[in-house]
Scaffold this motif. Structure first.
Motif, PDB file in Angstrom:
ATOM      1  N   GLY A  29       2.664  14.651   0.916  1.00 35.91           N
ATOM      2  CA  GLY A  29       2.238  13.396   0.295  1.00 35.91           C
ATOM      3  C   GLY A  29       2.332  13.397  -1.219  1.00 35.91           C
ATOM      4  N   PRO A  30       1.818  14.442  -1.890  1.00 32.06           N
ATOM      5  CA  PRO A  30       1.898  14.471  -3.354  1.00 32.06           C
ATOM      6  C   PRO A  30       3.320  14.541  -3.897  1.00 32.06           C
ATOM      7  N   LEU A  31       4.310  14.804  -3.032  1.00 30.90           N
ATOM      8  CA  LEU A  31       5.704  14.838  -3.479  1.00 30.90           C
ATOM      9  C   LEU A  31       6.330  13.442  -3.567  1.00 30.90           C
ATOM     10  N   LEU A  32       5.651  12.434  -3.005  1.00 26.86           N
ATOM     11  CA  LEU A  32       6.169  11.070  -3.055  1.00 26.86           C
ATOM     12  C   LEU A  32       6.286  10.618  -4.507  1.00 26.86           C
ATOM     13  N   PRO A  33       7.383   9.935  -4.863  1.00 26.64           N
ATOM     14  CA  PRO A  33       7.514   9.438  -6.236  1.00 26.64           C
ATOM     15  C   PRO A  33       6.344   8.522  -6.597  1.00 26.64           C
ATOM     16  N   ASP A  34       5.791   8.709  -7.773  1.00 27.60           N
ATOM     17  CA  ASP A  34       4.678   7.903  -8.296  1.00 27.60           C
ATOM     18  C   ASP A  34       3.437   7.956  -7.409  1.00 27.60           C
ATOM     19  N   PHE A  35       3.205   9.126  -6.786  1.00 27.76           N
ATOM     20  CA  PHE A  35       2.033   9.352  -5.933  1.00 27.76           C
ATOM     21  C   PHE A  35       0.759   9.127  -6.729  1.00 27.76           C
ATOM     22  N   GLN A  36      -0.196   8.377  -6.121  1.00 26.61           N
ATOM     23  CA  GLN A  36      -1.475   8.123  -6.786  1.00 26.61           C
ATOM     24  C   GLN A  36      -2.667   8.663  -6.003  1.00 26.61           C
ATOM     25  N   GLY A  37      -2.520   8.805  -4.705  1.00 24.67           N
ATOM     26  CA  GLY A  37      -3.640   9.303  -3.911  1.00 24.67           C
ATOM     27  C   GLY A  37      -3.410   9.124  -2.430  1.00 24.67           C
ATOM     28  N   MET A  38      -4.328   9.717  -1.645  1.00 21.52           N
ATOM     29  CA  MET A  38      -4.169   9.671  -0.194  1.00 21.52           C
ATOM     30  C   MET A  38      -5.537   9.832   0.462  1.00 21.52           C
ATOM     31  N   VAL A  48      -1.492   6.359   2.175  1.00 23.49           N
ATOM     32  CA  VAL A  48      -0.985   6.881   0.913  1.00 23.49           C
ATOM     33  C   VAL A  48      -0.871   5.737  -0.093  1.00 23.49           C
ATOM     34  N   LYS A  49      -1.151   6.053  -1.361  1.00 20.31           N
ATOM     35  CA  LYS A  49      -1.020   5.086  -2.446  1.00 20.31           C
ATOM     36  C   LYS A  49       0.009   5.612  -3.430  1.00 20.31           C
ATOM     37  N   GLY A  59       2.271  -2.514  -9.581  1.00 19.55           N
ATOM     38  CA  GLY A  59       0.999  -2.310  -8.910  1.00 19.55           C
ATOM     39  C   GLY A  59       1.038  -1.068  -8.057  1.00 19.55           C
ATOM     40  N   THR A  60       0.171  -1.050  -7.082  1.00 19.13           N
ATOM     41  CA  THR A  60       0.045   0.086  -6.181  1.00 19.13           C
ATOM     42  C   THR A  60       0.401  -0.345  -4.772  1.00 19.13           C
ATOM     43  N   ALA A  61       1.235   0.437  -4.131  1.00 14.77           N
ATOM     44  CA  ALA A  61       1.524   0.216  -2.715  1.00 14.77           C
ATOM     45  C   ALA A  61       0.556   1.068  -1.912  1.00 14.77           C
ATOM     46  N   GLU A  62      -0.068   0.477  -0.934  1.00 13.77           N
ATOM     47  CA  GLU A  62      -0.975   1.199  -0.049  1.00 13.77           C
ATOM     48  C   GLU A  62      -0.403   1.085   1.357  1.00 13.77           C
ATOM     49  N   VAL A  63       0.008   2.211   1.907  1.00 14.09           N
ATOM     50  CA  VAL A  63       0.712   2.212   3.187  1.00 14.09           C
ATOM     51  C   VAL A  63      -0.026   3.086   4.194  1.00 14.09           C
ATOM     52  N   LYS A  64      -0.367   2.498   5.324  1.00 16.51           N
ATOM     53  CA  LYS A  64      -1.007   3.243   6.414  1.00 16.51           C
ATOM     54  C   LYS A  64       0.093   3.887   7.241  1.00 16.51           C
ATOM     55  N   MET A  65       0.040   5.214   7.297  1.00 21.13           N
ATOM     56  CA  MET A  65       1.083   5.986   7.967  1.00 21.13           C
ATOM     57  C   MET A  65       0.557   6.596   9.263  1.00 21.13           C
ATOM     58  N   GLN A  81       2.897   0.861   7.713  1.00 19.15           N
ATOM     59  CA  GLN A  81       2.741  -0.562   7.396  1.00 19.15           C
ATOM     60  C   GLN A  81       1.834  -0.657   6.192  1.00 19.15           C
ATOM     61  N   GLY A  82       2.156  -1.556   5.282  1.00 18.02           N
ATOM     62  CA  GLY A  82       1.265  -1.700   4.149  1.00 18.02           C
ATOM     63  C   GLY A  82       1.633  -2.825   3.228  1.00 18.02           C
ATOM     64  N   SER A  83       0.953  -2.824   2.095  1.00 19.84           N
ATOM     65  CA  SER A  83       1.169  -3.870   1.105  1.00 19.84           C
ATOM     66  C   SER A  83       1.735  -3.243  -0.161  1.00 19.84           C
ATOM     67  N   VAL A  84       2.619  -3.988  -0.787  1.00 23.73           N
ATOM     68  CA  VAL A  84       3.173  -3.603  -2.082  1.00 23.73           C
ATOM     69  C   VAL A  84       2.969  -4.783  -3.013  1.00 23.73           C
ATOM     70  N   ALA A  85       3.177  -4.560  -4.295  1.00 23.98           N
ATOM     71  CA  ALA A  85       3.012  -5.640  -5.269  1.00 23.98           C
ATOM     72  C   ALA A  85       3.854  -6.841  -4.851  1.00 23.98           C
ATOM     73  N   GLY A  86       3.200  -7.941  -4.525  1.00 24.65           N
ATOM     74  CA  GLY A  86       3.924  -9.158  -4.191  1.00 24.65           C
ATOM     75  C   GLY A  86       4.553  -9.167  -2.816  1.00 24.65           C
ATOM     76  N   GLY A  87       4.087  -8.340  -1.887  1.00 22.35           N
ATOM     77  CA  GLY A  87       4.680  -8.378  -0.554  1.00 22.35           C
ATOM     78  C   GLY A  87       4.129  -7.325   0.383  1.00 22.35           C
ATOM     79  N   ASN A  88       4.861  -7.134   1.460  1.00 24.89           N
ATOM     80  CA  ASN A  88       4.487  -6.166   2.489  1.00 24.89           C
ATOM     81  C   ASN A  88       5.669  -5.268   2.787  1.00 24.89           C
ATOM     82  N   VAL A  89       5.366  -4.115   3.349  1.00 29.61           N
ATOM     83  CA  VAL A  89       6.413  -3.162   3.691  1.00 29.61           C
ATOM     84  C   VAL A  89       6.124  -2.561   5.060  1.00 29.61           C
TER      85      VAL A  89
END
Length: 146
Positions: A29-38, A48-49, A59-65, A81-89
């Protein structure tokens, strides 16, 4: 918008070690680019954020893995599945492991679907940025598994 990615690499560790690393979110998880927390819910679920941003949308993407497929020590697949700045992923990322001499060949593939305002603002920038970030993750995984 869909972004597909994939490739392969080799590392000097056996498949069991590589599998254990890839299925432990505390390690990769901490290897993800721009990792902020988990936050880890249980052995197969975590959130993961990561920092995201294109143009003025940041912003921050928060994705439930979820570790959706676990075939020790051959295959690990995540769905998120999660949310990103201005949308969903939504995303799927899989790793297939095969012994290769004293090491392991890792074949990886995945797809991210991005919906919402981010796709209309960023347009053609999303795919190259997504592929660049995936490559950063793969490079970090290779370095960590050496």
């Amino acid at each position: 918008m869909a972004i597909k990615f994939g490739g392969e690499f080799e590392v000097p560790r056996n498949p069991e070690e590589v599998y254990a690393f890839l299925t432990n979110p505390q390690k990769f998880g901490p290897l993800l680019p721009d990792f902020q927390g988990m936050t880890v819910q249980d052995a197969t679920h975590f959130t993961v954020k990561v920092g995201v941003g294109i143009s003025y949308i940041k912003g921050t993407a928060e994705v439930k893995m979820e570790l959706a497929e676990a075939e020790r020590p051959k295959r690990a697949q995540y769905k998120g599945q999660g949310s990103v700045a201005g949308g969903n992923v939504s995303l799927i990322a899989g790793f297939d492991l095969a012994p290769n001499g004293a090491g392991t060949k890792v074949a990886w593939q995945g797809e991210a679907q991005i919906f919402g305002r981010l796709t209309s603002v960023a347009g053609g920038l999303l795919e190259p940025l997504g592929k660049k970030n995936v490559q950063k993750l793969i490079d970090a995984l290779q370095a960590a598994l050496r």
